[in-house]
Write a protein that holds these residues in place. Structure first.
Motif, PDB file in Angstrom:
ATOM      1  N   LYS A   1      10.051  13.718  -9.358  1.00  0.00           N
ATOM      2  CA  LYS A   1       9.212  12.657  -9.955  1.00  0.00           C
ATOM      3  C   LYS A   1       9.271  11.389  -9.122  1.00  0.00           C
ATOM      4  CE  LYS A   1       9.045  13.413 -14.920  1.00  0.00           C
ATOM      5  NZ  LYS A   1       9.790  13.102 -16.134  1.00  0.00           N
ATOM      6  N   LEU A   2      10.479  11.036  -8.730  1.00  0.00           N
ATOM      7  CA  LEU A   2      10.679   9.821  -7.951  1.00  0.00           C
ATOM      8  C   LEU A   2      10.034   9.962  -6.568  1.00  0.00           C
ATOM      9  CD1 LEU A   2      11.859   7.021  -7.858  1.00  0.00           C
ATOM     10  CD2 LEU A   2      14.057   7.975  -7.204  1.00  0.00           C
ATOM     11  N   ASP A   3      10.189  11.141  -5.961  1.00  0.00           N
ATOM     12  CA  ASP A   3       9.561  11.377  -4.657  1.00  0.00           C
ATOM     13  C   ASP A   3       8.038  11.283  -4.749  1.00  0.00           C
ATOM     14  OD1 ASP A   3      11.956  11.674  -3.359  1.00  0.00           O
ATOM     15  OD2 ASP A   3      11.993  13.860  -3.507  1.00  0.00           O
ATOM     16  N   ASP A   4       7.482  11.851  -5.818  1.00  0.00           N
ATOM     17  CA  ASP A   4       6.024  11.798  -6.011  1.00  0.00           C
ATOM     18  C   ASP A   4       5.554  10.352  -6.170  1.00  0.00           C
ATOM     19  OD1 ASP A   4       5.967  14.518  -5.856  1.00  0.00           O
ATOM     20  OD2 ASP A   4       5.722  14.871  -8.019  1.00  0.00           O
ATOM     21  N   TRP A   5       6.329   9.595  -6.963  1.00  0.00           N
ATOM     22  CA  TRP A   5       5.982   8.177  -7.174  1.00  0.00           C
ATOM     23  C   TRP A   5       6.055   7.423  -5.844  1.00  0.00           C
ATOM     24  CZ3 TRP A   5       8.415   3.518  -6.338  1.00  0.00           C
ATOM     25  CH2 TRP A   5       7.840   2.401  -6.937  1.00  0.00           C
ATOM     26  N   ALA A   6       7.136   7.662  -5.097  1.00  0.00           N
ATOM     27  CA  ALA A   6       7.333   6.969  -3.817  1.00  0.00           C
ATOM     28  C   ALA A   6       6.199   7.301  -2.846  1.00  0.00           C
ATOM     29  CB  ALA A   6       8.679   7.365  -3.215  1.00  0.00           C
ATOM     30  N   LYS A   7       5.781   8.559  -2.822  1.00  0.00           N
ATOM     31  CA  LYS A   7       4.697   8.958  -1.921  1.00  0.00           C
ATOM     32  C   LYS A   7       3.408   8.228  -2.284  1.00  0.00           C
ATOM     33  CE  LYS A   7       2.163  12.913  -0.031  1.00  0.00           C
ATOM     34  NZ  LYS A   7       1.651  12.042   1.007  1.00  0.00           N
ATOM     35  N   LYS A   8       3.127   8.181  -3.587  1.00  0.00           N
ATOM     36  CA  LYS A   8       1.901   7.503  -4.040  1.00  0.00           C
ATOM     37  C   LYS A   8       1.925   6.023  -3.650  1.00  0.00           C
ATOM     38  CE  LYS A   8       0.558   8.579  -8.284  1.00  0.00           C
ATOM     39  NZ  LYS A   8       0.456   8.477  -9.759  1.00  0.00           N
ATOM     40  N   VAL A   9       3.066   5.379  -3.886  1.00  0.00           N
ATOM     41  CA  VAL A   9       3.189   3.949  -3.578  1.00  0.00           C
ATOM     42  C   VAL A   9       3.111   3.695  -2.072  1.00  0.00           C
ATOM     43  CG1 VAL A   9       4.788   1.989  -3.635  1.00  0.00           C
ATOM     44  CG2 VAL A   9       4.398   3.327  -5.694  1.00  0.00           C
ATOM     45  N   CYS A  10       3.806   4.517  -1.296  1.00  0.00           N
ATOM     46  CA  CYS A  10       3.805   4.320   0.160  1.00  0.00           C
ATOM     47  C   CYS A  10       2.413   4.565   0.744  1.00  0.00           C
ATOM     48  CB  CYS A  10       4.827   5.236   0.822  1.00  0.00           C
ATOM     49  SG  CYS A  10       6.525   4.684   0.570  1.00  0.00           S
ATOM     50  N   ASP A  11       1.745   5.613   0.265  1.00  0.00           N
ATOM     51  CA  ASP A  11       0.428   5.961   0.807  1.00  0.00           C
ATOM     52  C   ASP A  11      -0.645   4.930   0.470  1.00  0.00           C
ATOM     53  OD1 ASP A  11       1.558   8.197   1.829  1.00  0.00           O
ATOM     54  OD2 ASP A  11       0.573   9.629   0.491  1.00  0.00           O
ATOM     55  N   THR A  12      -0.544   4.325  -0.728  1.00  0.00           N
ATOM     56  CA  THR A  12      -1.625   3.426  -1.157  1.00  0.00           C
ATOM     57  C   THR A  12      -1.246   1.947  -1.120  1.00  0.00           C
ATOM     58  OG1 THR A  12      -0.938   3.620  -3.480  1.00  0.00           O
ATOM     59  CG2 THR A  12      -2.625   5.163  -2.691  1.00  0.00           C
ATOM     60  N   ALA A  13      -0.010   1.636  -1.512  1.00  0.00           N
ATOM     61  CA  ALA A  13       0.358   0.223  -1.657  1.00  0.00           C
ATOM     62  C   ALA A  13       1.064  -0.355  -0.440  1.00  0.00           C
ATOM     63  CB  ALA A  13       1.264   0.042  -2.891  1.00  0.00           C
ATOM     64  N   VAL A  14       1.854   0.458   0.242  1.00  0.00           N
ATOM     65  CA  VAL A  14       2.685  -0.108   1.305  1.00  0.00           C
ATOM     66  C   VAL A  14       2.097   0.087   2.693  1.00  0.00           C
ATOM     67  CG1 VAL A  14       4.958  -0.084   2.391  1.00  0.00           C
ATOM     68  CG2 VAL A  14       4.777   0.124  -0.084  1.00  0.00           C
ATOM     69  N   GLY A  15       1.908   1.347   3.079  1.00  0.00           N
ATOM     70  CA  GLY A  15       1.480   1.646   4.449  1.00  0.00           C
ATOM     71  C   GLY A  15       0.285   0.858   4.940  1.00  0.00           C
ATOM     72  N   PRO A  16      -0.913   1.066   4.321  1.00  0.00           N
ATOM     73  CA  PRO A  16      -2.120   0.396   4.823  1.00  0.00           C
ATOM     74  C   PRO A  16      -2.031  -1.135   4.745  1.00  0.00           C
ATOM     75  CG  PRO A  16      -2.650   1.962   3.044  1.00  0.00           C
ATOM     76  CD  PRO A  16      -1.165   1.920   3.180  1.00  0.00           C
ATOM     77  N   GLN A  17      -1.415  -1.648   3.664  1.00  0.00           N
ATOM     78  CA  GLN A  17      -1.360  -3.112   3.485  1.00  0.00           C
ATOM     79  C   GLN A  17      -0.371  -3.751   4.453  1.00  0.00           C
ATOM     80  OE1 GLN A  17      -3.885  -3.644   1.925  1.00  0.00           O
ATOM     81  NE2 GLN A  17      -3.999  -1.659   0.917  1.00  0.00           N
ATOM     82  N   SER A  18       0.739  -3.069   4.730  1.00  0.00           N
ATOM     83  CA  SER A  18       1.709  -3.608   5.696  1.00  0.00           C
ATOM     84  C   SER A  18       1.067  -3.709   7.073  1.00  0.00           C
ATOM     85  CB  SER A  18       2.948  -2.710   5.772  1.00  0.00           C
ATOM     86  OG  SER A  18       3.645  -2.769   4.554  1.00  0.00           O
ATOM     87  N   LYS A  19       0.249  -2.701   7.403  1.00  0.00           N
ATOM     88  CA  LYS A  19      -0.441  -2.697   8.690  1.00  0.00           C
ATOM     89  C   LYS A  19      -1.383  -3.910   8.768  1.00  0.00           C
ATOM     90  CE  LYS A  19      -2.955   0.557  11.638  1.00  0.00           C
ATOM     91  NZ  LYS A  19      -4.303   0.055  11.835  1.00  0.00           N
ATOM     92  N   LYS A  20      -2.095  -4.165   7.678  1.00  0.00           N
ATOM     93  CA  LYS A  20      -3.040  -5.289   7.655  1.00  0.00           C
ATOM     94  C   LYS A  20      -2.309  -6.632   7.802  1.00  0.00           C
ATOM     95  CE  LYS A  20      -6.510  -5.032   4.601  1.00  0.00           C
ATOM     96  NZ  LYS A  20      -7.252  -5.231   3.339  1.00  0.00           N
ATOM     97  N   ILE A  21      -1.164  -6.757   7.107  1.00  0.00           N
ATOM     98  CA  ILE A  21      -0.372  -7.995   7.183  1.00  0.00           C
ATOM     99  C   ILE A  21       0.177  -8.185   8.598  1.00  0.00           C
ATOM    100  CG2 ILE A  21       1.747  -9.127   6.373  1.00  0.00           C
ATOM    101  CD1 ILE A  21       1.159  -7.715   3.617  1.00  0.00           C
ATOM    102  N   ALA A  22       0.690  -7.095   9.185  1.00  0.00           N
ATOM    103  CA  ALA A  22       1.240  -7.168  10.542  1.00  0.00           C
ATOM    104  C   ALA A  22       0.159  -7.557  11.549  1.00  0.00           C
ATOM    105  CB  ALA A  22       1.872  -5.834  10.926  1.00  0.00           C
ATOM    106  N   GLU A  23      -1.045  -7.005  11.374  1.00  0.00           N
ATOM    107  CA  GLU A  23      -2.155  -7.334  12.289  1.00  0.00           C
ATOM    108  C   GLU A  23      -2.564  -8.798  12.159  1.00  0.00           C
ATOM    109  OE1 GLU A  23      -5.079  -4.377  11.322  1.00  0.00           O
ATOM    110  OE2 GLU A  23      -4.069  -2.829  12.514  1.00  0.00           O
TER     111      GLU A  23
END
Length: 197
Positions: A37-59
């Motif tokens: 459950k925790l892994d599924d939640w983490a994947k959802k958060v990383c894929d949608t909330a963290v990864g793309p937005q961190s890239k945008k902030i870094a750019e």
């Protein structure tokens, strides 16, 4: 031009301090195995909330730094900074919405930690939107006033970068942080754009 360039560098320094908040995930640790459950939640958060937005902030941070490395004109500084602050504001708003949509992590106090993190992200989004509107009002014709006003923005940015991500760190502590660090999209969200750790 005198007076503007040192202020640009101040802005870049404040930003590089702020870039740490993008990496809140990388400091978490835990030895326990996360459940599915925790892994599924983490994947959802990383894929949608963290990864793309961190890239945008870094750019956005990198764009401001690039522009401070050149002898940019006040108009270029204003345009770059305004776009960067707008992008960062939007990234935090999107991260907040994605986190909200993912729901609370399956841990003790998950709901409270999620709500606190969402509130914090919304606050950051608003703060960067405010910086954008201040930047949009800068008078590029008057060099001295421009440098002074830019210095005030750099100061606010510095304060912002110091006060950030307490709730996010709490959300990403322990098993949650471990599960998130194991996701590819969270691993790849670590920008190399001169972020201080």
């Amino acid at each position: 031009m005198e007076g503007t360039n040192p202020v640009n560098k101040k802005l870049a320094a404040a930003l590089s301090g702020g870039a740490v908040l993008v990496l809140a995930l990388s400091g978490c640790s835990s030895d326990d195995d996360g459940d599915k459950k925790l892994d599924d939640w983490a994947k959802k958060v990383c894929d949608t909330a963290v990864g793309p937005q961190s890239k945008k902030i870094a750019e956005a941070n990198a764009a401001i730094k690039r522009q401070t490395a050149d002898n940019s004109s006040p108009d270029e500084v204003k345009k770059t900074d305004s776009k960067a602050f707008g992008d960062i504001s939007s990234a935090y708003a999107q991260r907040s919405a994605a986190l909200n949509k993912a729901g609370a992590p399956p841990t003790d106090d998950g709901e409270k930690k999620l709500n606190d993190a969402v509130k914090e992200l919304d606050g950051l989004s608003k703060s960067y939107a405010d910086l954008k509107s201040q930047t949009d009002k800068l008078d590029t014709k008057d060099q001295s006033a421009f440098a002074d006003d830019l210095a005030k923005i750099a100061e606010e940015l510095g304060k912002l970068s110091k006060s950030e991500n307490t709730a996010q760190k709490k959300l990403e502590a322990g098993d949650v942080g471990k599960a998130m660090r194991e996701q590819e999209s969270c691993k790849s969200s670590t920008p190399s754009a001169g972020a201080k750790s």
